[in-house]
Design a protein around this motif. Structure first.
Motif, PDB file in Angstrom:
ATOM      1  N   ILE A 187       7.140   9.176 -23.802  1.00 47.49           N
ATOM      2  CA  ILE A 187       6.265   9.042 -22.639  1.00 47.49           C
ATOM      3  C   ILE A 187       5.268  10.194 -22.644  1.00 47.49           C
ATOM      4  O   ILE A 187       5.632  11.364 -22.657  1.00 47.49           O
ATOM      5  N   LYS A 188       3.968   9.872 -22.630  1.00 47.16           N
ATOM      6  CA  LYS A 188       2.941  10.902 -22.743  1.00 47.16           C
ATOM      7  C   LYS A 188       2.964  11.879 -21.583  1.00 47.16           C
ATOM      8  O   LYS A 188       2.533  13.025 -21.707  1.00 47.16           O
ATOM      9  N   ALA A 189       3.432  11.448 -20.428  1.00 44.05           N
ATOM     10  CA  ALA A 189       3.441  12.334 -19.259  1.00 44.05           C
ATOM     11  C   ALA A 189       4.461  13.449 -19.401  1.00 44.05           C
ATOM     12  O   ALA A 189       4.404  14.439 -18.689  1.00 44.05           O
ATOM     13  N   CYS A 190       5.417  13.281 -20.336  1.00 47.75           N
ATOM     14  CA  CYS A 190       6.502  14.268 -20.474  1.00 47.75           C
ATOM     15  C   CYS A 190       6.181  15.286 -21.561  1.00 47.75           C
ATOM     16  O   CYS A 190       5.705  14.939 -22.636  1.00 47.75           O
ATOM     17  N   LYS A 191       6.469  16.555 -21.275  1.00 45.34           N
ATOM     18  CA  LYS A 191       6.428  17.620 -22.266  1.00 45.34           C
ATOM     19  C   LYS A 191       7.806  18.241 -22.283  1.00 45.34           C
ATOM     20  O   LYS A 191       8.185  18.978 -21.385  1.00 45.34           O
ATOM     21  N   LEU A 192       8.583  17.878 -23.298  1.00 48.99           N
ATOM     22  CA  LEU A 192       9.981  18.285 -23.341  1.00 48.99           C
ATOM     23  C   LEU A 192      10.147  19.546 -24.176  1.00 48.99           C
ATOM     24  O   LEU A 192       9.429  19.785 -25.145  1.00 48.99           O
TER      25      LEU A 192
ATOM     26  N   VAL B  52       4.435  12.212 -14.015  1.00 49.65           N
ATOM     27  CA  VAL B  52       5.855  12.138 -13.658  1.00 49.65           C
ATOM     28  C   VAL B  52       6.641  11.684 -14.878  1.00 49.65           C
ATOM     29  O   VAL B  52       6.249  10.738 -15.566  1.00 49.65           O
ATOM     30  N   CYS B  53       7.747  12.359 -15.154  1.00 47.53           N
ATOM     31  CA  CYS B  53       8.614  11.963 -16.264  1.00 47.53           C
ATOM     32  C   CYS B  53       9.725  11.057 -15.750  1.00 47.53           C
ATOM     33  O   CYS B  53      10.213  11.241 -14.648  1.00 47.53           O
ATOM     34  N   PRO B  54      10.137  10.083 -16.541  1.00 46.71           N
ATOM     35  CA  PRO B  54      11.282   9.271 -16.120  1.00 46.71           C
ATOM     36  C   PRO B  54      12.562  10.090 -16.151  1.00 46.71           C
ATOM     37  O   PRO B  54      12.618  11.157 -16.754  1.00 46.71           O
ATOM     38  N   ASN B  55      13.567   9.607 -15.496  1.00 50.02           N
ATOM     39  CA  ASN B  55      14.861  10.286 -15.485  1.00 50.02           C
ATOM     40  C   ASN B  55      15.914   9.332 -16.050  1.00 50.02           C
ATOM     41  O   ASN B  55      16.187   8.300 -15.460  1.00 50.02           O
ATOM     42  N   PRO B  56      16.516   9.639 -17.231  1.00 48.49           N
ATOM     43  CA  PRO B  56      16.311  10.856 -18.025  1.00 48.49           C
ATOM     44  C   PRO B  56      14.960  10.835 -18.749  1.00 48.49           C
ATOM     45  O   PRO B  56      14.413   9.756 -18.974  1.00 48.49           O
ATOM     46  N   PRO B  57      14.433  12.021 -19.111  1.00 49.17           N
ATOM     47  CA  PRO B  57      13.123  12.077 -19.772  1.00 49.17           C
ATOM     48  C   PRO B  57      13.128  11.364 -21.118  1.00 49.17           C
ATOM     49  O   PRO B  57      14.147  11.263 -21.792  1.00 49.17           O
TER      50      PRO B  57
ATOM     51  N   PRO C 214       0.817  -1.231   0.000  1.00 44.98           N
ATOM     52  CA  PRO C 214       0.000   0.000   0.000  1.00 44.98           C
ATOM     53  C   PRO C 214       0.838   1.264   0.000  1.00 44.98           C
ATOM     54  O   PRO C 214       0.396   2.296  -0.507  1.00 44.98           O
ATOM     55  N   ASP C 215       2.062   1.203   0.535  1.00 43.07           N
ATOM     56  CA  ASP C 215       2.903   2.398   0.581  1.00 43.07           C
ATOM     57  C   ASP C 215       3.422   2.785  -0.800  1.00 43.07           C
ATOM     58  O   ASP C 215       3.950   3.876  -0.981  1.00 43.07           O
ATOM     59  N   CYS C 216       3.278   1.885  -1.799  1.00 39.07           N
ATOM     60  CA  CYS C 216       3.772   2.162  -3.156  1.00 39.07           C
ATOM     61  C   CYS C 216       2.687   2.733  -4.076  1.00 39.07           C
ATOM     62  O   CYS C 216       2.981   3.082  -5.218  1.00 39.07           O
ATOM     63  N   THR C 217       1.455   2.839  -3.585  1.00 36.73           N
ATOM     64  CA  THR C 217       0.330   3.210  -4.453  1.00 36.73           C
ATOM     65  C   THR C 217       0.556   4.544  -5.153  1.00 36.73           C
ATOM     66  O   THR C 217       0.305   4.681  -6.352  1.00 36.73           O
ATOM     67  N   ASN C 218       1.037   5.534  -4.420  1.00 26.93           N
ATOM     68  CA  ASN C 218       1.200   6.880  -4.984  1.00 26.93           C
ATOM     69  C   ASN C 218       2.656   7.213  -5.289  1.00 26.93           C
ATOM     70  O   ASN C 218       3.024   8.385  -5.324  1.00 26.93           O
ATOM     71  N   LYS C 219       3.479   6.185  -5.505  1.00 27.22           N
ATOM     72  CA  LYS C 219       4.895   6.416  -5.798  1.00 27.22           C
ATOM     73  C   LYS C 219       5.249   5.787  -7.139  1.00 27.22           C
ATOM     74  O   LYS C 219       4.647   4.796  -7.550  1.00 27.22           O
ATOM     75  N   CYS C 220       6.220   6.383  -7.806  1.00 28.05           N
ATOM     76  CA  CYS C 220       6.625   5.931  -9.139  1.00 28.05           C
ATOM     77  C   CYS C 220       7.952   5.181  -9.031  1.00 28.05           C
ATOM     78  O   CYS C 220       8.908   5.700  -8.460  1.00 28.05           O
ATOM     79  N   PRO C 221       8.038   3.951  -9.535  1.00 32.46           N
ATOM     80  CA  PRO C 221       9.276   3.180  -9.404  1.00 32.46           C
ATOM     81  C   PRO C 221      10.384   3.735 -10.281  1.00 32.46           C
ATOM     82  O   PRO C 221      10.141   4.463 -11.252  1.00 32.46           O
ATOM     83  N   VAL C 222      11.624   3.386  -9.931  1.00 32.33           N
ATOM     84  CA  VAL C 222      12.768   3.770 -10.757  1.00 32.33           C
ATOM     85  C   VAL C 222      12.630   3.154 -12.146  1.00 32.33           C
ATOM     86  O   VAL C 222      12.918   3.790 -13.159  1.00 32.33           O
ATOM     87  N   ALA C 223      12.173   1.908 -12.207  1.00 34.11           N
ATOM     88  CA  ALA C 223      11.858   1.278 -13.490  1.00 34.11           C
ATOM     89  C   ALA C 223      10.496   1.822 -13.934  1.00 34.11           C
ATOM     90  O   ALA C 223       9.444   1.248 -13.643  1.00 34.11           O
ATOM     91  N   TYR C 224      10.514   2.954 -14.606  1.00 32.02           N
ATOM     92  CA  TYR C 224       9.321   3.747 -14.894  1.00 32.02           C
ATOM     93  C   TYR C 224       8.223   2.907 -15.540  1.00 32.02           C
ATOM     94  O   TYR C 224       8.465   2.128 -16.460  1.00 32.02           O
ATOM     95  N   ASP C 225       6.996   3.058 -15.041  1.00 35.46           N
ATOM     96  CA  ASP C 225       5.831   2.355 -15.573  1.00 35.46           C
ATOM     97  C   ASP C 225       4.718   3.375 -15.760  1.00 35.46           C
ATOM     98  O   ASP C 225       4.070   3.785 -14.807  1.00 35.46           O
ATOM     99  N   GLU C 226       4.497   3.814 -17.022  1.00 34.40           N
ATOM    100  CA  GLU C 226       3.525   4.874 -17.258  1.00 34.40           C
ATOM    101  C   GLU C 226       2.095   4.423 -16.990  1.00 34.40           C
ATOM    102  O   GLU C 226       1.186   5.245 -16.867  1.00 34.40           O
TER     103      GLU C 226
END
Length: 352
Positions: A221-226, A212-217, A192-204
């Protein structure tokens, strides 16, 4: 009983969450009488070590001692324990081979007692003895050492023990299972503590990665506006770094760094006059390079800096270094001062 429980005792004894842990969730075979671990008597003494933890789901351990055949005597039991924090309590009870309770080292009645030893003396003992060691209350835990000293009686005392059913310690409410902190590297979507968190292995597709954009962007990824450096978008925060600092004298409102900057009035003078039928055409020594546009208004001033009658104007033509306007006033002197005023408020870009 399982090894390795000690690592979590200190945490499990105090942490609460939404899931309750049954007191026998992780108990081993020695959590029941049939799985009791046998203590071997050597030189009239037997010893056992272990761990019991109510919060860890391993509340009870059973031990069994087989006394010398056809002998009756006294067994001195001593329980010592080391709790993960002061004030935690262990208890034990002794039964004969027919599961009749012979004696009990009961839980401490004083809360947070720092007592860490309990003893019992069982006289006229023979055959097999069973010892139940348990964490006294919810939250209690400890690593323990149980010793049993055997002293045979000089005279055999044949005692017949009735067959009595055994009873477990009183049932208590299960303690809550601790919440495990979300590990962004070893991401567990069931936590439950992971519900509102984004993993390092980005999962859109994961809710915690929304916006949230992955790092590096990554542009895909639709969430990113570069920001495109060759076509700057003033509405993207990432583009702001590529804009020049705002020129306060001539703020450019297509530059997001000029948002909120107020343009200041500019003072100039009349460089040319032309008489018209309904007033005077004036030429002013300020133009585009001075930040003027047709939204600016102005007024002709007298030598004391006060507006002259019929001297207000709007710019009709703006050149690079000069502008033209018309006023109703006549008989204006060459070189008369003028003051031009910008429209109120800055105009940053309109962003959706």
């Amino acid at each position: 009983m399982r090894n390795g429980i000690w690592v979590g005792l200190a945490i499990l004894a105090t942490v609460a969450c939404t899931k309750n842990v049954p007191q026998d969730l992780k108990t081993g075979e020695d959590g029941r009488t049939k799985g009791a671990r046998e203590l071997k008597i050597e030189n009239n003494e037997a010893r056992a070590r272990g761990i019991v933890t109510y919060p860890g789901g391993d509340r009870v351990d059973w031990k069994m001692i087989t006394l010398p055949k056809d002998q009756v005597g006294t067994v001195e039991f001593k329980l010592r324990w080391v709790p993960p924090r002061p004030g935690l309590d262990l208890s034990f009870e002794v039964y004969n081979e027919y599961y009749r309770m012979l004696d009990s080292a009961k839980p401490n009645t004083r809360k947070r007692s720092r007592k860490t030893t309990k003893s019992l003396s069982i006289s006229n003992a023979k055959g097999k003895l069973y010892v139940q060691i348990y964490a006294s209350d919810r939250g209690d835990a400890g690593t323990y050492t149980l010793t049993a000293a055997w002293t045979p009686n000089p005279i055999d005392d044949d005692i017949s023990w009735p067959d009595v059913p055994i009873s477990d310690p009183p049932k208590l409410p299960a303690v809550p299972e601790p919440i495990k902190a979300c590990d962004l590297l070893a991401f567990d979507k069931a936590n439950p503590d992971c519900t509102n968190k984004c993993p390092v292995a980005y999962d859109e597709t994961w809710p915690g990665c929304a916006g949230v954009c992955p790092n590096p962007p990554k542009p895909e990824i639709k969430a990113c506006k570069l920001c495109n450096k060759d076509a700057l978008d003033p509405c993207l925060a990432d583009c702001r770094q590529y804009y020049p600092e705002c020129d306060l004298a001539k703020p450019d409102y297509t530059n997001p760094k000029c948002a909120g900057v107020e343009r200041q009035p500019r003072d100039g003078e009349i460089t040319d006059l032309k008489t018209l039928a309904d007033g005077t055409q004036i030429t002013i020594n300020l133009g585009l390079v001075d930040g003027l546009d047709k939204t600016w208004t102005g007024a002709v001033l007298d030598p004391n800096g006060n507006p002259v009658a019929n001297g207000a104007f709007k710019l009709t033509t703006i050149g690079k270094n000069a502008s033209v306007a018309r006023v109703k006033a006549t008989d204006l002197p060459g070189g008369a001062p003028v003051r031009l005023t910008p429209p109120p408020g800055a105009r940053p870009p309109t962003c959706k």
